[in-house]
Write a protein that holds these residues in place. Structure first.
Motif, PDB file in Angstrom:
ATOM      1  N   CYS A 214      30.959  36.935  38.788  1.00 38.73           N
ATOM      2  CA  CYS A 214      30.232  36.696  37.544  1.00 38.73           C
ATOM      3  C   CYS A 214      29.015  37.622  37.479  1.00 38.73           C
ATOM      4  O   CYS A 214      28.725  38.213  36.435  1.00 38.73           O
ATOM      5  CB  CYS A 214      29.807  35.235  37.461  1.00 38.73           C
ATOM      6  N   GLY A 215      28.348  37.770  38.606  1.00 40.80           N
ATOM      7  CA  GLY A 215      27.186  38.654  38.670  1.00 40.80           C
ATOM      8  C   GLY A 215      27.544  40.089  38.339  1.00 40.80           C
ATOM      9  O   GLY A 215      26.791  40.787  37.651  1.00 40.80           O
ATOM     10  N   LEU A 216      28.689  40.541  38.812  1.00 37.81           N
ATOM     11  CA  LEU A 216      29.113  41.910  38.518  1.00 37.81           C
ATOM     12  C   LEU A 216      29.408  42.075  37.024  1.00 37.81           C
ATOM     13  O   LEU A 216      29.031  43.086  36.434  1.00 37.81           O
ATOM     14  CB  LEU A 216      30.347  42.300  39.321  1.00 37.81           C
ATOM     15  N   ILE A 217      30.038  41.102  36.421  1.00 42.70           N
ATOM     16  CA  ILE A 217      30.327  41.168  34.988  1.00 42.70           C
ATOM     17  C   ILE A 217      29.014  41.237  34.206  1.00 42.70           C
ATOM     18  O   ILE A 217      28.867  42.055  33.289  1.00 42.70           O
ATOM     19  CB  ILE A 217      31.184  39.962  34.540  1.00 42.70           C
ATOM     20  N   LEU A 218      28.057  40.408  34.589  1.00 40.08           N
ATOM     21  CA  LEU A 218      26.759  40.413  33.913  1.00 40.08           C
ATOM     22  C   LEU A 218      26.028  41.729  34.134  1.00 40.08           C
ATOM     23  O   LEU A 218      25.421  42.275  33.210  1.00 40.08           O
ATOM     24  CB  LEU A 218      25.914  39.238  34.403  1.00 40.08           C
ATOM     25  N   LEU A 219      26.101  42.257  35.344  1.00 38.41           N
ATOM     26  CA  LEU A 219      25.450  43.533  35.637  1.00 38.41           C
ATOM     27  C   LEU A 219      26.059  44.663  34.809  1.00 38.41           C
ATOM     28  O   LEU A 219      25.347  45.496  34.252  1.00 38.41           O
ATOM     29  CB  LEU A 219      25.555  43.862  37.128  1.00 38.41           C
ATOM     30  N   ALA A 220      27.387  44.671  34.722  1.00 39.70           N
ATOM     31  CA  ALA A 220      28.065  45.699  33.930  1.00 39.70           C
ATOM     32  C   ALA A 220      27.616  45.618  32.468  1.00 39.70           C
ATOM     33  O   ALA A 220      27.337  46.639  31.839  1.00 39.70           O
ATOM     34  CB  ALA A 220      29.584  45.539  34.040  1.00 39.70           C
ATOM     35  N   ALA A 221      27.514  44.400  31.953  1.00 40.05           N
ATOM     36  CA  ALA A 221      27.076  44.239  30.560  1.00 40.05           C
ATOM     37  C   ALA A 221      25.615  44.660  30.403  1.00 40.05           C
ATOM     38  O   ALA A 221      25.255  45.324  29.433  1.00 40.05           O
ATOM     39  CB  ALA A 221      27.265  42.790  30.124  1.00 40.05           C
ATOM     40  N   GLU A 222      24.791  44.286  31.360  1.00 36.78           N
ATOM     41  CA  GLU A 222      23.363  44.641  31.300  1.00 36.78           C
ATOM     42  C   GLU A 222      23.160  46.152  31.303  1.00 36.78           C
ATOM     43  O   GLU A 222      22.281  46.674  30.636  1.00 36.78           O
ATOM     44  CB  GLU A 222      22.636  44.014  32.491  1.00 36.78           C
ATOM     45  N   LYS A 223      24.014  46.855  32.044  1.00 37.54           N
ATOM     46  CA  LYS A 223      23.906  48.311  32.154  1.00 37.54           C
ATOM     47  C   LYS A 223      24.750  49.024  31.089  1.00 37.54           C
ATOM     48  O   LYS A 223      25.055  50.202  31.220  1.00 37.54           O
ATOM     49  CB  LYS A 223      24.351  48.775  33.549  1.00 37.54           C
ATOM     50  N   ASP A 224      25.145  48.292  30.060  1.00 34.62           N
ATOM     51  CA  ASP A 224      25.951  48.837  28.958  1.00 34.62           C
ATOM     52  C   ASP A 224      27.277  49.419  29.443  1.00 34.62           C
ATOM     53  O   ASP A 224      27.741  50.450  28.962  1.00 34.62           O
ATOM     54  CB  ASP A 224      25.157  49.883  28.159  1.00 34.62           C
ATOM     55  N   ARG A 225      27.897  48.738  30.386  1.00 30.10           N
ATOM     56  CA  ARG A 225      29.188  49.144  30.923  1.00 30.10           C
ATOM     57  C   ARG A 225      30.282  48.114  30.626  1.00 30.10           C
ATOM     58  O   ARG A 225      31.335  48.125  31.241  1.00 30.10           O
ATOM     59  CB  ARG A 225      29.105  49.337  32.446  1.00 30.10           C
ATOM     60  N   TYR A 226      30.025  47.224  29.683  1.00 28.78           N
ATOM     61  CA  TYR A 226      30.999  46.171  29.390  1.00 28.78           C
ATOM     62  C   TYR A 226      32.356  46.741  29.007  1.00 28.78           C
ATOM     63  O   TYR A 226      33.397  46.249  29.439  1.00 28.78           O
ATOM     64  CB  TYR A 226      30.490  45.233  28.289  1.00 28.78           C
ATOM     65  N   GLN A 227      32.383  47.794  28.197  1.00 27.81           N
ATOM     66  CA  GLN A 227      33.659  48.363  27.738  1.00 27.81           C
ATOM     67  C   GLN A 227      34.447  48.975  28.895  1.00 27.81           C
ATOM     68  O   GLN A 227      35.646  49.193  28.775  1.00 27.81           O
ATOM     69  CB  GLN A 227      33.425  49.388  26.626  1.00 27.81           C
ATOM     70  N   GLU A 228      33.768  49.257  29.994  1.00 24.65           N
ATOM     71  CA  GLU A 228      34.444  49.813  31.162  1.00 24.65           C
ATOM     72  C   GLU A 228      34.941  48.713  32.096  1.00 24.65           C
ATOM     73  O   GLU A 228      35.554  49.004  33.128  1.00 24.65           O
ATOM     74  CB  GLU A 228      33.502  50.771  31.889  1.00 24.65           C
ATOM     75  N   LEU A 229      34.686  47.465  31.749  1.00 22.42           N
ATOM     76  CA  LEU A 229      35.079  46.340  32.597  1.00 22.42           C
ATOM     77  C   LEU A 229      36.568  46.335  32.939  1.00 22.42           C
ATOM     78  O   LEU A 229      36.915  46.118  34.107  1.00 22.42           O
ATOM     79  CB  LEU A 229      34.647  45.029  31.944  1.00 22.42           C
TER      80      LEU A 229
END
Length: 182
Positions: A74-89
């Protein structure tokens, strides 16, 4: 750049799982999250929307995933979103899953034949592939391509073994075309 981010985040997720002995947990959780993301394109639309504040996006993800998957994941998903990397999830998750499967000695293969294979043949092929690799488990996708005419094509990673009749006939045609009758 996207591929690099997927590798970095994927490696981080894998590393955390391997260090904490949670590879088996992620082996189950990652496909669940992949499925949830694929089935809910509205979530991507919300995450991309420029008028929705990042804090609101983070809260939404927290609500969706917290308590349903491991805290590290969950932390990694949130970190990716925080760093504007959600679309790369999706690419991040695919990279992490590939690393975990390799770590757990789970391989992927694709077998394409000209006609459907019986269960007996599938089992023989799987046993043969396991015997020539270091994998303990193989996830095989079975495909049919009538244009092969006969035989099969096996692909594992970047290795391809083409034992199709089509390829053999093409090779014979090339050889015959090179023969000089003069």
């Amino acid at each position: 750049m996207a591929k690099l981010a997927a590798k970095v985040y994927g490696e981080a997720l894998f590393g955390a799982a391997a260090d904490d002995g949670k590879a088996d947990v992620l082996l189950k959780e990652i496909p669940m999250v992949q499925k949830a993301l694929a089935e809910n394109p509205e979530l991507s639309a919300v995450m991309d929307h420029p008028k929705i504040l990042k804090e609101e996006k983070m809260q939404l993800l927290e609500t969706i995933f917290r308590g349903k998957i491991s805290d590290e994941f969950c932390g990694l998903i949130l970190l990716a979103a925080e760093k504007d990397r959600y679309q790369e999830l999706p690419a991040i998750l695919e990279d992490a899953l590939d690393r975990i499967k390799e770590y757990k000695k789970i391989g992927k293969a694709s077998v394409t034949s000209a006609a459907p294979l019986s269960d007996v043949w599938k089992e023989k092929i799987q046993k043969k592939l396991l015997s020539v690799t270091d994998y303990e488990i193989l996830e095989i996708s079975w495909n049919i391509d009538p244009s092969l005419l006969g035989g099969m094509v096996v692909q594992m990673g970047d290795r391809v073994v083409d034992g199709s009749l089509k390829r053999k006939l093409e090779g014979m045609t090339r050889e015959l075309n090179q023969i000089s009758l003069g």
